[in-house]
Design a protein around this motif. Structure first.
Motif, PDB file in Angstrom:
ATOM      1  N   ILE A   1      11.128 127.664  43.355  1.00 35.61           N
ATOM      2  CA  ILE A   1      12.571 127.854  43.186  1.00 35.61           C
ATOM      3  C   ILE A   1      12.879 128.081  41.708  1.00 35.61           C
ATOM      4  CG2 ILE A   1      14.852 126.780  43.353  1.00 35.61           C
ATOM      5  CD1 ILE A   1      14.006 125.406  45.838  1.00 35.61           C
ATOM      6  N   PRO A   2      13.608 129.146  41.380  1.00 40.15           N
ATOM      7  CA  PRO A   2      14.057 129.349  39.997  1.00 40.15           C
ATOM      8  C   PRO A   2      15.255 128.450  39.705  1.00 40.15           C
ATOM      9  CG  PRO A   2      13.967 131.432  41.246  1.00 40.15           C
ATOM     10  CD  PRO A   2      13.944 130.298  42.230  1.00 40.15           C
ATOM     11  N   TYR A   3      15.106 127.587  38.718  1.00 52.23           N
ATOM     12  CA  TYR A   3      16.180 126.679  38.310  1.00 52.23           C
ATOM     13  C   TYR A   3      16.736 127.115  36.958  1.00 52.23           C
ATOM     14  CZ  TYR A   3      14.437 123.358  41.863  1.00 52.23           C
ATOM     15  OH  TYR A   3      14.042 122.756  43.026  1.00 52.23           O
ATOM     16  N   VAL A   4      17.948 126.648  36.668  1.00 51.58           N
ATOM     17  CA  VAL A   4      18.547 126.968  35.372  1.00 51.58           C
ATOM     18  C   VAL A   4      19.410 125.798  34.919  1.00 51.58           C
ATOM     19  CG1 VAL A   4      20.661 128.074  36.266  1.00 51.58           C
ATOM     20  CG2 VAL A   4      19.716 128.791  34.050  1.00 51.58           C
ATOM     21  N   HIS A   5      19.493 125.637  33.607  1.00 48.57           N
ATOM     22  CA  HIS A   5      20.413 124.646  33.033  1.00 48.57           C
ATOM     23  C   HIS A   5      21.663 125.382  32.558  1.00 48.57           C
ATOM     24  CE1 HIS A   5      22.075 121.471  30.544  1.00 48.57           C
ATOM     25  NE2 HIS A   5      21.218 120.640  31.105  1.00 48.57           N
ATOM     26  N   PRO A   6      22.856 124.817  32.787  1.00 42.41           N
ATOM     27  CA  PRO A   6      24.097 125.488  32.360  1.00 42.41           C
ATOM     28  C   PRO A   6      24.116 125.867  30.878  1.00 42.41           C
ATOM     29  CG  PRO A   6      24.623 123.688  33.827  1.00 42.41           C
ATOM     30  CD  PRO A   6      23.154 123.590  33.559  1.00 42.41           C
ATOM     31  N   GLU A   7      23.489 125.069  30.023  1.00 40.88           N
ATOM     32  CA  GLU A   7      23.481 125.405  28.597  1.00 40.88           C
ATOM     33  C   GLU A   7      22.676 126.673  28.322  1.00 40.88           C
ATOM     34  OE1 GLU A   7      22.546 122.111  26.048  1.00 40.88           O
ATOM     35  OE2 GLU A   7      23.923 120.770  27.089  1.00 40.88           O
ATOM     36  N   ASP A   8      21.638 126.920  29.117  1.00 42.79           N
ATOM     37  CA  ASP A   8      20.894 128.170  28.980  1.00 42.79           C
ATOM     38  C   ASP A   8      21.727 129.359  29.458  1.00 42.79           C
ATOM     39  OD1 ASP A   8      18.567 127.197  27.797  1.00 42.79           O
ATOM     40  OD2 ASP A   8      17.605 126.758  29.707  1.00 42.79           O
ATOM     41  N   ILE A   9      22.552 129.135  30.492  1.00 41.61           N
ATOM     42  CA  ILE A   9      23.472 130.194  30.924  1.00 41.61           C
ATOM     43  C   ILE A   9      24.456 130.512  29.803  1.00 41.61           C
ATOM     44  CG2 ILE A   9      25.279 130.840  32.559  1.00 41.61           C
ATOM     45  CD1 ILE A   9      23.942 129.036  34.621  1.00 41.61           C
ATOM     46  N   ALA A  10      24.994 129.468  29.166  1.00 42.66           N
ATOM     47  CA  ALA A  10      25.949 129.668  28.073  1.00 42.66           C
ATOM     48  C   ALA A  10      25.320 130.481  26.946  1.00 42.66           C
ATOM     49  CB  ALA A  10      26.439 128.320  27.550  1.00 42.66           C
TER      50      ALA A  10
END
Length: 291
Positions: free
Chosen positions: A173-182
């Motif tokens: 599963i590809p996960y992401v942290h909101p700060e990386d999105i920002a």
């Protein structure tokens, strides 16, 4: 640049706004909550209080702007979720077109290439189609599954000593942290490529079994198991947690899309970079503070 950020001061909007203000841009943050006005202004941005479904409000807010971070609230309205999400996308698209915004970065998701079988992601697919018709530069920022969604599992971990969903422990599963999105959104907003582009923003690719072990270790439960629920068990658990039936069914459908591999198929085939900085082990330390 004059940049508009939708999504208020959430897990993405707050760090994104701070990054853009620090870079010297004129930033306006859209929020539906009047109580957010002071917090927005304290970050050095302007507040625009209104609904992302209100074309007149959006048009007034977008006038004269150079770029927009377009984010549709999840589970918009609590019922008729896909229709409401799509309607908000239509409002944004109309306002973008009439205000002649030159650059749009839309928060989308893995699986948004699919027209169905993805639960709430279907609404983002519909919005991508709408934005593809715009005469402006658009980047679809397709995010992985948020690490922060694991916070929703804290009651299950505390109450039953397990973590799980309606997909198995051994799928990737590809996960992401909101700060990386920002960070990715800030980068994209500050340049204007031609046409329409897709950028995946992924922090880590791991199995649910690995996630259970890493999170469990961080909270002194190293044997924390990932349990694969049936669709019926998942729906029953969400009902007990007070999640509305329509939303629960959408999330169960999303789990099925993960289980059969369809949701991550395009991401995998594209061989997109995993360029987020916050890995599972980093997030686990944050998870432990919330436990």
């Amino acid at each position: 640049m004059k940049i508009i950020v939708s999504g208020s001061l959430g897990n993405i909007g707050k760090p994104l706004t701070a990054k853009l203000v620090d870079a010297g841009h004129d930033v306006t943050v859209i929020s539906s909550n009047p109580d957010r006005k002071t917090d927005i202004e304290n970050l050095g941005a302007k507040a625009a209080i209104g609904s992302v479904s209100d074309v007149a409000f959006l048009l007034e807010t977008l006038k004269g702007s150079d770029a927009l971070f377009a984010m549709t609230p999840p589970n918009l309205g609590g019922a008729n979720v896909i229709a409401n999400t799509t309607a908000a996308g239509k409002s944004f698209a109309k306002a973008i077109e009439e205000a002649k915004v030159k650059r749009v970065v839309m928060l989308s998701s893995i699986g948004a290439d699919l027209p169905s079988g993805t639960g709430p992601i279907t609404g983002l697919h519909n919005i991508e189609k709408l934005y593809n018709e715009l005469n402006t530069s658009v980047t679809f920022l397709r995010a992985g599954f948020f690490f922060t969604n694991f916070y929703n599992d804290v009651p299950l971990v505390k109450g039953a000593g397990i973590i799980g969903s309606n997909y198995p422990s051994d799928i990737k599963i590809p996960y992401v942290h909101p700060e990386d999105i920002a960070q990715a959104a800030a980068e994209e907003l500050q340049h204007t490529p031609a046409g329409k582009n897709i950028r995946y923003i992924i922090s880590d690719v791991r199995t649910p079994g690995e996630a259970a072990k890493v999170l469990g270790t961080a909270i002194a439960k190293p044997e924390l198991p990932w349990i694969e629920f049936t669709d019926e068990q998942a729906l029953e658990g969400m009902a007990q947690a007070g999640i509305p039936e329509e939303i629960a069914k959408l999330y169960a459908e999303m789990g099925t899309g993960l289980r059969n591999g369809k949701i991550i198929e395009h991401f995998t085939a594209s061989k997109a970079a995993v360029d987020g900085k916050i890995k599972l082990e980093n997030f686990a330390r944050q998870f432990a503070t919330k436990f």
